[in-house]
Motif scaffolding. Structure first.
Motif, PDB file in Angstrom:
ATOM      1  N   ARG A 145       0.905  -1.092   0.119  1.00  0.00           N
ATOM      2  CA  ARG A 145      -0.370   0.010  -0.538  1.00  0.00           C
ATOM      3  C   ARG A 145       1.080   1.093   0.184  1.00  0.00           C
ATOM      4  NH1 ARG A 145      -4.454  -0.126   3.689  1.00  0.00           N
ATOM      5  NH2 ARG A 145      -3.375   1.252   4.836  1.00  0.00           N
ATOM      6  N   GLU A 196      -6.715  -4.564  12.597  1.00  0.00           N
ATOM      7  CA  GLU A 196      -6.462  -3.074  11.611  1.00  0.00           C
ATOM      8  C   GLU A 196      -8.038  -2.109  12.422  1.00  0.00           C
ATOM      9  OE1 GLU A 196      -3.755  -4.233   8.093  1.00  0.00           O
ATOM     10  OE2 GLU A 196      -6.178  -3.941   7.995  1.00  0.00           O
ATOM     11  N   ASP A 228       1.018 -11.754   9.042  1.00  0.00           N
ATOM     12  CA  ASP A 228      -0.237 -10.955   8.371  1.00  0.00           C
ATOM     13  C   ASP A 228      -1.400 -11.152   7.692  1.00  0.00           C
ATOM     14  OD1 ASP A 228       1.927  -9.692   7.279  1.00  0.00           O
ATOM     15  OD2 ASP A 228       0.178  -7.687   7.460  1.00  0.00           O
ATOM     16  N   LYS A 262       3.304  -4.924  15.423  1.00  0.00           N
ATOM     17  CA  LYS A 262       4.332  -5.098  14.320  1.00  0.00           C
ATOM     18  C   LYS A 262       4.322  -3.432  14.272  1.00  0.00           C
ATOM     19  CE  LYS A 262       1.715  -5.175  10.233  1.00  0.00           C
ATOM     20  NZ  LYS A 262       1.695  -5.059   8.796  1.00  0.00           N
TER      21      LYS A 262
HETATM   22 MG    MG Z   1      -0.904  -3.481   6.608  1.00  0.00          MG
END
Ligand code: MG
Ligand code: ATP
Length: 362
Positions: free
Chosen positions: A10, A116, A157, A205
């Motif tokens: 991203r 998230e 992840d 993380k």
């Molecule tokens: Mg990510």
């Protein structure tokens, strides 16, 4: 079976050492082994927009930052197709059809998406979560299957995303009774610590969104400051050192090699020796930070220098992305064609459809 490699990032910030050990290192290795039919690396700007819809400038500005980081770590445009997600319309179309193969509870059960959402400032009842964000694993399934990719070098992840993708592949092939889509599998890092490298805050993380990163492009001073800011457990120097949950040692385990010891810490041959001595006591965290700083400087310096070179060739980078995106469009359009054929919605190319319709009304 063809070997098709795909990954994406991203464009929400520059890439960091978590990306490096979790994914980029494997990508470079796969590239250099050369054992593949297609190798696609995508800048996932459309996915970045799922939680940055109001912040287009951030996403737009980071497209080339990410591209620069790719080249900085040694990914090679002669061997890899680089492309931009939003410029490949077939991906959105595939997402649309896949959405009908996934239930609402299944979307909300995804553990990575769940965590998230929990990390963001959405309302407590999740009322602020954009639908597009909750569904990004479906769009990720479109990214992967559009290229029939079967090898995905990612951090751990991403495993729930790949599981969702495999479910969609099976469901599609079963529902439309044709083996169009291909199942994928993750290539995880060799060292388990790298599956999900911890951030400098030691809490979660390392992630662009969490402000706990050492970036591949950080300058010497910034690296030093970040290393010094890593929290260590308060103790007297002579007390035994604790390794469990110690971020300094996590990073040393990942990055320090025997050469580094020879150059910067010759009292010890390797990380095992240093770890044993530290556990006994007598070594302060200041000394460990000093060593870690040298190790990180040596690791990041070549990336930063290569990046500076490419920063002077931006038009060439844009051209690489443009050409790569054209190639990616050809591949994705071919899959979309097969998908629509399997679903029976390729009306204008389907002579049976035309005949059926004529017969129906005669
Ligand atoms: Mg990510
Ligand atoms: P964002 O906060 O915007 O989600 P991110 O830092 O999580 O950014 P992504 O672009 O989501 O980065 O991830 C790109 C790739 O890097 C994925 O394959 C992911 O598994 C891997 N990755 C990201 N962070 C880490 C980490 N800390 N350790 C190992 N791998 C990571």
């Amino acid at each position: 079976m063809k070997k098709i490699i795909l990954t994406a990032d991203r464009p929400t910030g520059k890439l960091h050492i978590g990306h490096y050990v979790g994914s980029l290192m494997q990508r470079v290795k796969l590239q250099n082994e050369g054992n593949y039919d297609e190798y696609i690396i995508m800048i996932a700007d459309a996915q970045a927009l799922t939680d940055n819809s109001g912040n287009i400038v951030k996403v737009r500005d980071n497209v080339l930052e990410v591209m620069l980081d790719y080249l900085a770590v040694g990914l090679d445009p002669k061997k890899v197709t680089f492309c931009i997600q939003s410029q490949i319309p077939a991906l959105s179309e595939l997402t649309m059809y896949y959405m009908n193969l996934v239930t609402l509870p299944r979307v909300l059960r995804n553990p990575t998406v769940k965590s998230e959402i929990a990390q963001k400032d959405y309302d407590k009842d999740e009322a602020g979560v954009p639908v597009g964000f909750a569904c990004y694993p479906i769009s990720q399934a479109a990214d992967i299957t559009a290229f029939k990719a079967n090898i995905i070098p990612v951090g751990d992840d991403q495993e729930p995303m790949l599981e969702q993708t495999r479910e969609i592949v099976r469901s599609f092939n079963r529902t439309y009774n044709k083996d169009v889509l291909v199942e994928c599998k993750a290539v995880l890092p060799e060292n388990e610590i790298c599956y999900r490298l911890v951030g400098t805050d030691g809490n979660a993380k390392m992630s662009k969104s969490l402000n706990n990163c050492i970036y591949l492009s950080d300058d010497e001073n910034t690296i030093k400051k970040k290393v010094n800011s890593i929290m260590s457990f308060p103790r007297n120097i002579e007390d035994p050192g604790i390794i469990e949950g110690n971020v300094l040692f996590t990073y040393l385990n990942v990055f320090a090699n025997d050469e580094h010891f020879k150059k910067y810490y010759p009292e010890f041959k390797n990380i095992t020796e240093l770890t044993n001595a530290y556990k006994q006591g007598g070594i302060g965290d200041g000394r460990i930070k000093q060593f870690l700083n040298e190790v990180m400087q040596d690791t990041i310096r070549p990336f930063r220098e290569r990046r500076h070179g490419f920063e002077r060739q931006i038009p060439m980078l844009i051209e690489i992305l443009n050409e790569g995106t054209k190639h990616a469009n050809e591949l994705a359009n071919q899959t979309l064609k097969e998908v629509k054929e399997a679903m029976g919605i390729n009306y204008f190319d389907d002579t049976n459809f035309i005949k059926e319709q004529i017969n129906k009304y005669n």
